[in-house]
Design a protein around this motif. Structure first.
Motif, PDB file in Angstrom:
ATOM      1  N   PHE A 118      -4.022   2.596  -4.417  1.00 23.20           N
ATOM      2  CA  PHE A 118      -3.095   1.704  -3.728  1.00 23.20           C
ATOM      3  C   PHE A 118      -2.048   2.514  -2.949  1.00 23.20           C
ATOM      4  N   ARG A 119      -1.668   3.647  -3.498  1.00 21.87           N
ATOM      5  CA  ARG A 119      -0.696   4.477  -2.779  1.00 21.87           C
ATOM      6  C   ARG A 119      -1.358   5.234  -1.638  1.00 21.87           C
ATOM      7  N   LEU A 120      -2.617   5.612  -1.847  1.00 21.15           N
ATOM      8  CA  LEU A 120      -3.325   6.412  -0.855  1.00 21.15           C
ATOM      9  C   LEU A 120      -3.732   5.592   0.377  1.00 21.15           C
ATOM     10  N   LEU A 121      -4.320   4.416   0.152  1.00 16.54           N
ATOM     11  CA  LEU A 121      -4.834   3.607   1.264  1.00 16.54           C
ATOM     12  C   LEU A 121      -3.694   2.894   1.986  1.00 16.54           C
ATOM     13  N   PRO A 122      -3.870   2.614   3.290  1.00 17.57           N
ATOM     14  CA  PRO A 122      -2.880   1.772   3.976  1.00 17.57           C
ATOM     15  C   PRO A 122      -2.793   0.414   3.258  1.00 17.57           C
ATOM     16  N   TYR A 123      -1.603  -0.185   3.257  1.00 13.32           N
ATOM     17  CA  TYR A 123      -1.444  -1.458   2.544  1.00 13.32           C
ATOM     18  C   TYR A 123      -2.428  -2.511   3.049  1.00 13.32           C
ATOM     19  N   SER A 124      -2.669  -2.528   4.367  1.00  9.97           N
ATOM     20  CA  SER A 124      -3.545  -3.571   4.927  1.00  9.97           C
ATOM     21  C   SER A 124      -4.957  -3.493   4.341  1.00  9.97           C
ATOM     22  N   VAL A 125      -5.407  -2.306   3.997  1.00 10.44           N
ATOM     23  CA  VAL A 125      -6.738  -2.155   3.395  1.00 10.44           C
ATOM     24  C   VAL A 125      -6.733  -2.731   1.978  1.00 10.44           C
ATOM     25  N   SER A 126      -5.699  -2.407   1.209  1.00 11.55           N
ATOM     26  CA  SER A 126      -5.598  -2.951  -0.158  1.00 11.55           C
ATOM     27  C   SER A 126      -5.556  -4.474  -0.126  1.00 11.55           C
ATOM     28  N   ARG A 127      -4.792  -5.011   0.811  1.00  7.53           N
ATOM     29  CA  ARG A 127      -4.691  -6.465   0.917  1.00  7.53           C
ATOM     30  C   ARG A 127      -6.046  -7.081   1.273  1.00  7.53           C
ATOM     31  N   TRP A 128      -6.772  -6.438   2.159  1.00 10.33           N
ATOM     32  CA  TRP A 128      -8.094  -6.931   2.560  1.00 10.33           C
ATOM     33  C   TRP A 128      -9.046  -6.942   1.361  1.00 10.33           C
ATOM     34  N   LEU A 129      -9.005  -5.875   0.560  1.00  8.48           N
ATOM     35  CA  LEU A 129      -9.879  -5.780  -0.616  1.00  8.48           C
ATOM     36  C   LEU A 129      -9.558  -6.894  -1.617  1.00  8.48           C
ATOM     37  N   LEU A 130      -8.281  -7.097  -1.887  1.00 10.90           N
ATOM     38  CA  LEU A 130      -7.897  -8.129  -2.858  1.00 10.90           C
ATOM     39  C   LEU A 130      -8.260  -9.523  -2.352  1.00 10.90           C
ATOM     40  N   ARG A 131      -8.037  -9.743  -1.067  1.00 11.74           N
ATOM     41  CA  ARG A 131      -8.385 -11.055  -0.487  1.00 11.74           C
ATOM     42  C   ARG A 131      -9.876 -11.314  -0.588  1.00 11.74           C
ATOM     43  N   ILE A 179       4.611   7.946  -2.960  1.00 14.48           N
ATOM     44  CA  ILE A 179       5.550   7.305  -3.895  1.00 14.48           C
ATOM     45  C   ILE A 179       6.723   6.645  -3.153  1.00 14.48           C
ATOM     46  N   PRO A 180       7.265   7.271  -2.104  1.00 16.10           N
ATOM     47  CA  PRO A 180       8.379   6.610  -1.391  1.00 16.10           C
ATOM     48  C   PRO A 180       8.004   5.261  -0.764  1.00 16.10           C
ATOM     49  N   ARG A 181       6.706   5.016  -0.566  1.00 11.13           N
ATOM     50  CA  ARG A 181       6.292   3.746   0.056  1.00 11.13           C
ATOM     51  C   ARG A 181       6.027   2.645  -0.967  1.00 11.13           C
ATOM     52  N   MET A 182       6.012   3.006  -2.236  1.00 13.44           N
ATOM     53  CA  MET A 182       5.497   2.102  -3.254  1.00 13.44           C
ATOM     54  C   MET A 182       6.371   0.855  -3.437  1.00 13.44           C
ATOM     55  N   ASP A 183       7.687   1.030  -3.458  1.00 13.29           N
ATOM     56  CA  ASP A 183       8.576  -0.108  -3.681  1.00 13.29           C
ATOM     57  C   ASP A 183       8.349  -1.192  -2.616  1.00 13.29           C
ATOM     58  N   GLY A 184       8.300  -0.776  -1.358  1.00  8.29           N
ATOM     59  CA  GLY A 184       8.084  -1.718  -0.258  1.00  8.29           C
ATOM     60  C   GLY A 184       6.717  -2.383  -0.329  1.00  8.29           C
ATOM     61  N   ARG A 185       5.714  -1.598  -0.682  1.00  6.70           N
ATOM     62  CA  ARG A 185       4.355  -2.157  -0.769  1.00  6.70           C
ATOM     63  C   ARG A 185       4.249  -3.187  -1.895  1.00  6.70           C
ATOM     64  N   LEU A 186       4.937  -2.900  -3.003  1.00  8.60           N
ATOM     65  CA  LEU A 186       4.901  -3.871  -4.100  1.00  8.60           C
ATOM     66  C   LEU A 186       5.545  -5.191  -3.680  1.00  8.60           C
ATOM     67  N   GLN A 187       6.648  -5.078  -2.938  1.00  7.59           N
ATOM     68  CA  GLN A 187       7.304  -6.304  -2.480  1.00  7.59           C
ATOM     69  C   GLN A 187       6.370  -7.109  -1.578  1.00  7.59           C
ATOM     70  N   GLN A 188       5.647  -6.384  -0.739  1.00 10.21           N
ATOM     71  CA  GLN A 188       4.681  -7.026   0.150  1.00 10.21           C
ATOM     72  C   GLN A 188       3.571  -7.719  -0.659  1.00 10.21           C
ATOM     73  N   LEU A 189       3.098  -6.988  -1.659  1.00  5.82           N
ATOM     74  CA  LEU A 189       2.018  -7.491  -2.511  1.00  5.82           C
ATOM     75  C   LEU A 189       2.451  -8.756  -3.254  1.00  5.82           C
ATOM     76  N   LEU A 190       3.697  -8.750  -3.719  1.00  2.00           N
ATOM     77  CA  LEU A 190       4.214  -9.922  -4.429  1.00  2.00           C
ATOM     78  C   LEU A 190       4.312 -11.122  -3.491  1.00  2.00           C
ATOM     79  N   ALA A 191       4.611 -10.830  -2.215  1.00  5.25           N
ATOM     80  CA  ALA A 191       4.740 -11.911  -1.246  1.00  5.25           C
ATOM     81  C   ALA A 191       3.379 -12.442  -0.783  1.00  5.25           C
TER      82      ALA A 191
END
Ligand SMILES: [Zn+2]
Length: 288
Positions: A199-212, A253-265
């Motif tokens: 989740f930290r390695l891949l761009p957020y949009s890829v993780s979101r696509w996989l989960l969707r 790691i510096p991107r994780m907080d923002g990505r989690l907020q996105q994921l929660l939304a």
């Protein structure tokens, strides 16, 4: 008409940065107590993020952490989250004898229940260390009063994995439910799609696509996991580690907080017990 949104399971493996399995060759267990502990602060931030979204999650917590931070355990439960077990001392199940494993899970469950005053039904093996070589561990979990496990990762990985096991929740003959962490089936293999380093390695949009894809094509709830140290930009750096371990531990790691907020939304989230124990699944004894 749109199908109703699926509630996915949000899970946090509560351990500190110096306890991760990849650091085991570099940090002795008897040095743990001398390390700066960051877990209380980091779980505090996670609780804040969840409260802001009115979201409940499952916290697979180490007995070692619970013993030292009983107030943290009580905070997790007081805020409506599920307290579950990550074992006592973060030893891989595959490194323990049957007697040692039973002792470890019994000690952790007892501690967590005594401290929280709530039953502990779920367990996740450190580093997903249950697989073909030690399926007896699932029986031990059932015999010690656990109702579900989330310990098998149906992928190929250099440290863990059981690529041929089912991708979604299945019940064993013992009555224990195994809820694997989520993968996406593509090109004849299972891709890890549920958090951790990927989740930290891949761009957020890829993780979101996989989960969707799991929600929309498989019509199943995803199981996502992360660790408190993954949001901690100020954690002490471990010196002298090999390049692969360093990259895997510290990437993005510096991107994780923002990505989690996105994921929660972007998705609907809930507790493991509420999502999986309430429903019935068909037994797949052959695969277990
Ligand atoms: Zn762990």
């Amino acid at each position: 008409m749109l199908a109703p949104a699926i509630t996915n399971a949000l899970t946090i493996d509560v351990e500190d940065y110096f306890q991760v399995s990849a650091f085991a060759p570099y940090i002795r267990r008897d040095e743990w107590d001398a390390r700066e502990c960051r877990v209380e602060h980091n779980v505090g931030r996670i609780l804040e993020l969840l409260a802001a979204r009115d979201t409940r999650a499952t916290f697979f917590t180490l007995g070692w952490i619970a013993e030292r931070y009983p107030q943290l355990v009580r905070r997790i439960v007081a805020q409506g989250h599920e307290l579950a077990s990550h074992g006592y001392g973060h030893q891989r199940a595959s490194d323990l004898s049957q007697a040692e494993f039973r002792q470890d899970i019994t000690r952790a469950k007892g501690l967590l229940e005594d401290l929280s005053g709530t039953p502990v039904l779920g367990y996740r093996a450190p580093s997903f260390s249950i697989g073909t070589g030690n399926l007896w561990a699932l029986d031990a979990l059932a015999h010690t009063g656990h109702r579900y496990s989330s310990s098998i990762y149906p992928i190929k990985h250099d440290h863990y994995g059981m690529p041929d096991s089912p991708r979604f929740a299945y019940k064993l003959a013992s009555g224990l439910l195994e809820v694997p962490v989520t993968t996406v089936r593509m090109l004849n293999r299972n891709l890890p799609s549920s958090g951790g380093g990927y989740f930290r390695l891949l761009p957020y949009s890829v993780s979101r696509w996989l989960l969707r894809r799991v929600n929309q094509q498989d019509r199943e709830a995803a199981v996502f996991y992360f660790h408190p140290w993954e949001i901690d930009v100020d954690q002490p750096r471990i010196a002298g580690i090999d390049a692969k371990t360093r990259f895997r531990h510290y990437v993005n790691i510096p991107r994780m907080d923002g990505r989690l907020q996105q994921l929660l939304a972007d998705f609907r989230w809930g507790r493991m017990d509420e999502i999986f124990l309430a429903r019935t699944t068909s037994p797949i004894p052959a695969a277990a």
